[in-house]
Write an enzyme that holds these catalytic residues in place. Structure first.
Site, PDB file in Angstrom:
ATOM      1  N   GLU A 177       0.822  -1.218   0.000  1.00 53.61           N
ATOM      2  CA  GLU A 177       0.000   0.000   0.000  1.00 53.61           C
ATOM      3  C   GLU A 177       0.857   1.269   0.000  1.00 53.61           C
ATOM      4  O   GLU A 177       1.214   1.777   1.061  1.00 53.61           O
ATOM      5  CB  GLU A 177      -0.941   0.022   1.204  1.00 53.61           C
ATOM      6  CG  GLU A 177      -1.838   1.249   1.242  1.00 53.61           C
ATOM      7  CD  GLU A 177      -2.807   1.265   2.414  1.00 53.61           C
ATOM      8  OE1 GLU A 177      -3.553   2.257   2.533  1.00 53.61           O
ATOM      9  OE2 GLU A 177      -2.820   0.308   3.201  1.00 53.61           O
ATOM     10  N   LYS A 219      -2.363  -2.029  -3.257  1.00 54.61           N
ATOM     11  CA  LYS A 219      -3.415  -1.161  -2.722  1.00 54.61           C
ATOM     12  C   LYS A 219      -2.985   0.295  -2.920  1.00 54.61           C
ATOM     13  O   LYS A 219      -2.430   0.925  -2.021  1.00 54.61           O
ATOM     14  CB  LYS A 219      -3.683  -1.458  -1.245  1.00 54.61           C
ATOM     15  CG  LYS A 219      -4.811  -0.610  -0.650  1.00 54.61           C
ATOM     16  CD  LYS A 219      -5.147  -1.016   0.770  1.00 54.61           C
ATOM     17  CE  LYS A 219      -6.229  -0.110   1.351  1.00 54.61           C
ATOM     18  NZ  LYS A 219      -6.645  -0.521   2.718  1.00 54.61           N
TER      19      LYS A 219
END
Length: 359
Positions: A177, A219
């Protein structure tokens, strides 16, 4: 977990019509949200709120995996059933946040680096034994005057890659992420430029650390105007810029892309995801879905208010947002879906979170 099992888990995390629910906020962040709504910031209230989420009837129809916090993975329902069992019984994959937060980066004012690599191998082993099958590590990149710096981008990319390698070694699918924050007055063009640089750097480091791309979920943040920018890009512009950026920077071998909402409103986060899938889904090399937190949970939290009498209404609001994002995952979301919700939640948008997207 074998290489084939890691691939199978990653595939299941981005299954058609499903996305990932991020309920991994730290105790401090959760308490701030409670206090803003007049809810006592106690361990029991945090447990009760998490039970409300995880026991929502039919949650597994829309949610493939849930990201838990260290406290949450150790908690249980009021009757003693562990949350991990509740999750797996619903056909959902348990996951765990393993970073220890973004801290000030030395010699880089206004920039952060995410910590948590020390002792991570042993923590991964413990979480695997507890039932987790994937993990998450969040890096935050701020856009501002003369930032982000190369030092910040490279430090965070290196940490993400080392985390991902440790996860795969320990049997967990890593969610990678790198969040480019929407805080600021930057244009969508500036966001594109920074996001592309960040993604290229992250994937270079993943390659250097020998991370298997078929065993990861990316992500990312969407390419979007800064929230204080005088010119806000529309839904079509965000979808086009985000897809263009990812196609330039994300290898086709990646198992899937699950966007964070990053402080977008509930409906806008759904609309952006829908637009990407409706317009470009047939040409994208990876599934594109959601990994939202507040964009799914916030209305439920505000309707619950810490009162057990409100649990069912709050759960309906949670499921409504999950259903909307499931439709967006398939390119079938429409603003009309918001009007079809039950009267108690129809039109309930929730307030803007009192916290910035950095929390």
């Amino acid at each position: 977990m074998s290489a084939q099992e890691l691939v199978a888990t990653a595939e299941a995390m981005v299954a058609p019509g499903k996305g990932i629910l991020a309920m991994d906020e730290s105790n401090g962040t959760c308490n701030k949200r409670f206090e803003a709504l007049g809810i006592a910031p106690t361990e029991e209230n945090r447990r009760a709120y998490r039970e409300l989420i995880l026991t929502a009837p039919g949650l597994g129809e829309y949610i493939s995996g849930v990201i838990l916090y260290d406290e949450t993975i150790r908690q249980a329902k009021k009757n003693g059933t562990s949350f991990v069992k509740v999750i797996t019984d619903a056909g959902i994959i348990p996951g765990i946040k393993v970073d220890t937060g973004a801290k000030d980066l030395a010699n880089h004012p206004q920039e952060k680096v995410t910590e948590g690599l020390d002792g991570l191998r042993s923590r991964i082993a413990e979480y695997y034994e507890m039932g987790a099958r994937f993990a998450k590590w969040r890096a935050v990149i701020t856009i501002g005057e003369k930032i982000p710096s190369r030092g910040c981008i490279e430090a965070n990319a290196h940490a993400l890659a080392r985390y991902a390698a440790l996860c795969q070694e320990g049997g967990l699918v890593p969610i990678v992420e790198p969040e480019v924050l929407m805080d600021g007055d930057h244009t969508i063009e500036r966001c594109y430029e920074v996001t592309e640089e960040v993604l290229h750097t992250v994937f270079n480091q993943l390659y250097v650390q020998r991370v298997v791309l078929e065993q990861i979920i990316l992500k990312p943040s969407m390419v979007i105007s800064g929230k204080d920018c005088s010119k806000q890009a529309n839904v079509a512009e965000v979808a086009q810029a985000t897809v263009d950026c990812l196609l330039r920077a994300v290898p086709a071998a990646v198992q899937g892309v699950a966007f964070l909402s990053g402080g977008q409103s509930n409906e806008v986060a759904s609309a952006h995801l829908h637009e990407m899938n409706a317009r470009f889904g047939s040409i994208l090399p990876w599934p594109v879905t959601f990994s939202y937190a507040r964009a799914i949970q916030q209305p439920a939290l505000e309707l619950w208010k810490g009162d057990n009498a409100n649990v069912q209404t709050a759960q309906k609001a949670l499921l409504h947002r999950a259903k909307c994002n499931s439709a967006a995952r398939n390119g079938k979301y429409s603003p009309e879906m918001e009007k079809l919700a039950e009267p108690a939640i129809a039109g309930f948008r929730g307030s803007k979170s009192p916290l910035s997207s950095q929390d």
